[in-house]
Design an enzyme around this catalytic site. Structure first.
Site, PDB file in Angstrom:
ATOM      1  N   LYS A  53       0.850  -1.204   0.000  1.00 32.27           N
ATOM      2  CA  LYS A  53       0.000   0.000   0.000  1.00 32.27           C
ATOM      3  C   LYS A  53       0.880   1.247   0.000  1.00 32.27           C
ATOM      4  O   LYS A  53       0.600   2.234  -0.674  1.00 32.27           O
ATOM      5  CB  LYS A  53      -0.931   0.000   1.220  1.00 32.27           C
ATOM      6  CG  LYS A  53      -2.113  -0.944   1.052  1.00 32.27           C
ATOM      7  CD  LYS A  53      -2.912  -1.152   2.315  1.00 32.27           C
ATOM      8  CE  LYS A  53      -3.975  -2.233   2.086  1.00 32.27           C
ATOM      9  NZ  LYS A  53      -4.628  -2.715   3.284  1.00 32.27           N
ATOM     10  N   GLN A 101      -4.890  -1.801   9.527  1.00 32.86           N
ATOM     11  CA  GLN A 101      -4.741  -3.067   8.799  1.00 32.86           C
ATOM     12  C   GLN A 101      -5.355  -4.214   9.612  1.00 32.86           C
ATOM     13  O   GLN A 101      -5.093  -4.361  10.805  1.00 32.86           O
ATOM     14  CB  GLN A 101      -3.243  -3.335   8.524  1.00 32.86           C
ATOM     15  CG  GLN A 101      -2.969  -4.547   7.673  1.00 32.86           C
ATOM     16  CD  GLN A 101      -3.546  -4.453   6.258  1.00 32.86           C
ATOM     17  OE1 GLN A 101      -3.602  -3.376   5.661  1.00 32.86           O
ATOM     18  NE2 GLN A 101      -3.998  -5.570   5.722  1.00 32.86           N
ATOM     19  N   ASP A 124     -11.484   3.039   4.348  1.00 31.89           N
ATOM     20  CA  ASP A 124     -11.837   1.621   4.205  1.00 31.89           C
ATOM     21  C   ASP A 124     -13.353   1.444   4.249  1.00 31.89           C
ATOM     22  O   ASP A 124     -13.861   0.386   3.883  1.00 31.89           O
ATOM     23  CB  ASP A 124     -11.244   0.829   5.382  1.00 31.89           C
ATOM     24  CG  ASP A 124     -10.090  -0.068   4.960  1.00 31.89           C
ATOM     25  OD1 ASP A 124     -10.048  -0.464   3.783  1.00 31.89           O
ATOM     26  OD2 ASP A 124      -9.253  -0.364   5.823  1.00 31.89           O
TER      27      ASP A 124
HETATM   28  N1  GUN Z   1      -7.116  -6.892   5.518  1.00 35.19           N
HETATM   29  C1  GUN Z   1      -7.527  -7.563   4.414  1.00 35.19           C
HETATM   30  N2  GUN Z   1      -8.203  -6.750   3.580  1.00 35.19           N
HETATM   31  C2  GUN Z   1      -8.227  -5.537   4.162  1.00 35.19           C
HETATM   32  C3  GUN Z   1      -8.780  -4.274   3.771  1.00 35.19           C
HETATM   33  O1  GUN Z   1      -9.398  -4.106   2.713  1.00 35.19           O
HETATM   34  N3  GUN Z   1      -8.577  -3.260   4.655  1.00 35.19           N
HETATM   35  C4  GUN Z   1      -7.919  -3.424   5.836  1.00 35.19           C
HETATM   36  N4  GUN Z   1      -7.802  -2.369   6.632  1.00 35.19           N
HETATM   37  N5  GUN Z   1      -7.394  -4.577   6.222  1.00 35.19           N
HETATM   38  C5  GUN Z   1      -7.556  -5.626   5.386  1.00 35.19           C
END
Ligand code: GUN
Length: 304
Positions: A53, A101, A124
């Site tokens: 990311k 995360q 998110d």
């Molecule tokens: N872990 C797996 N997919 C995601 C996501 O889309 N966002 C976040 N914050 N954690 C994740």
């Protein structure tokens, strides 16, 4: 043979548009958009996702600060430490997006933590307010955020609907997996496309799974388990679109989805590969949401 939907190519185009939006904001006097990513714990897969990311942000000109609460070097991980980091980022006007995360360590209450993120920075879309907006009859934008993976899945379906003349209204969609991150939100978005949506999950019998999948026009796989569907789940004459959200490292050291590439290619009309399918779109949708968050903050503070 099913046609591969190349998520990487679609994401590259999205990222070009996001990079242009970022440049435009800066040209108009906005500070460079910034995302804060909070990682609590040392899950190796999460570390990879956070690193990816960060790299993706840099490529489109978004600043990314990665806050790592390291459970080995700096224990203990507590809810209040994570919430403290969120509150700092909430207060910082230079921060446009905040992402925690997942998964969090099991002793931490995910829902409590996520709901401390300011809804305008909740890129998110996991907080109650953004999740609630998904139920609204109105499109949640311009004031809400749609979770990134479900948004990427819909974007993928949209990307084939025009070139291949596919009308999704009235078609049968089957979603396998009922998580808050993927299964539940994507089911709402598929309903908005006027599809008939069936949700299956870990307690669905294999017999029922076979029945629903054999009648499906679209199957979204989000179970987190390899080989969830095999030959017996497809009837052969109906060729569904299979979107595979799963990603696992197999014993062969390679990445695999919830359905093998062979099965997807054999029985589908179109399918998303793993890797190179939904993954790049999850990231491109995140970058897009951060740029939108920055744009909104610019509109809010420069509306004279
Ligand atoms: N872990 C797996 N997919 C995601 C996501 O889309 N966002 C976040 N914050 N954690 C994740």
């Amino acid at each position: 043979m099913g046609i591969i939907i190349n998520g990487k190519t679609i994401a590259e185009k999205d990222n070009e548009a996001t990079a242009a939006k970022v440049q435009n904001l800066i040209k108009n006097g906005h500070a460079r958009p910034k995302l804060v990513v909070i990682q609590a714990g040392n899950d190796p897969a999460s570390s990879t996702y956070v690193r990816n990311k960060k790299i993706a942000c840099e490529k489109v000109g978004i600043l990314c600060e990665d806050i790592h609460i390291d459970e080995e070097k700096d224990p203990p991980i507590t809810e209040s430490r994570i919430i403290g980091e969120i509150q700092k980022a909430n207060r910082d006007d230079n921060v446009n997006g905040i992402l925690v995360q997942l998964p969090l360590p099991k002793e931490i209450d995910e829902e409590t933590v996520l709901n401390h993120i300011n809804m305008f920075k909740d890129v998110d879309g996991f907080g109650y307010l953004n999740a609630g907006k998904l139920f609204s009859k109105k499109n949640p934008e311009p004031f809400g955020f749609i979770p990134c993976t479900p948004a990427g899945i819909i974007h993928m379906l949209d990307s084939i609907s025009v070139p291949y003349d596919i009308n999704f209204a009235g078609k049968n969609a089957v979603v396998i997996g009922r998580s808050n991150i993927v299964g539940k939100p994507v089911s709402i978005l598929l309903q908005r496309m006027n599809m008939n949506v069936t949700m299956l999950h870990s307690k669905t019998s294999d017999e029922d799974k076979q029945f629903y999948c054999r009648h499906a026009d679209v199957i979204v796989m989000a179970t987190g388990h390899e080989n969830t569907l095999t030959d017996r789940h497809f009837c052969g004459d109906k060729k569904p679109i299979v979107i595979d959200v799963g990603i696992h490292r197999g014993e062969d050291g390679k990445l695999h989805g919830d359905v093998s590439e062979e099965v997807k290619a054999k029985y589908s009309s179109y399918y998303s590969p793993v890797p190179g399918g939904v993954g790049p779109l999850t990231v491109s949708m995140l970058l897009r949401n951060v740029a939108i968050a920055a744009e909104r903050s610019y509109l809010i503070f420069n509306n004279d």
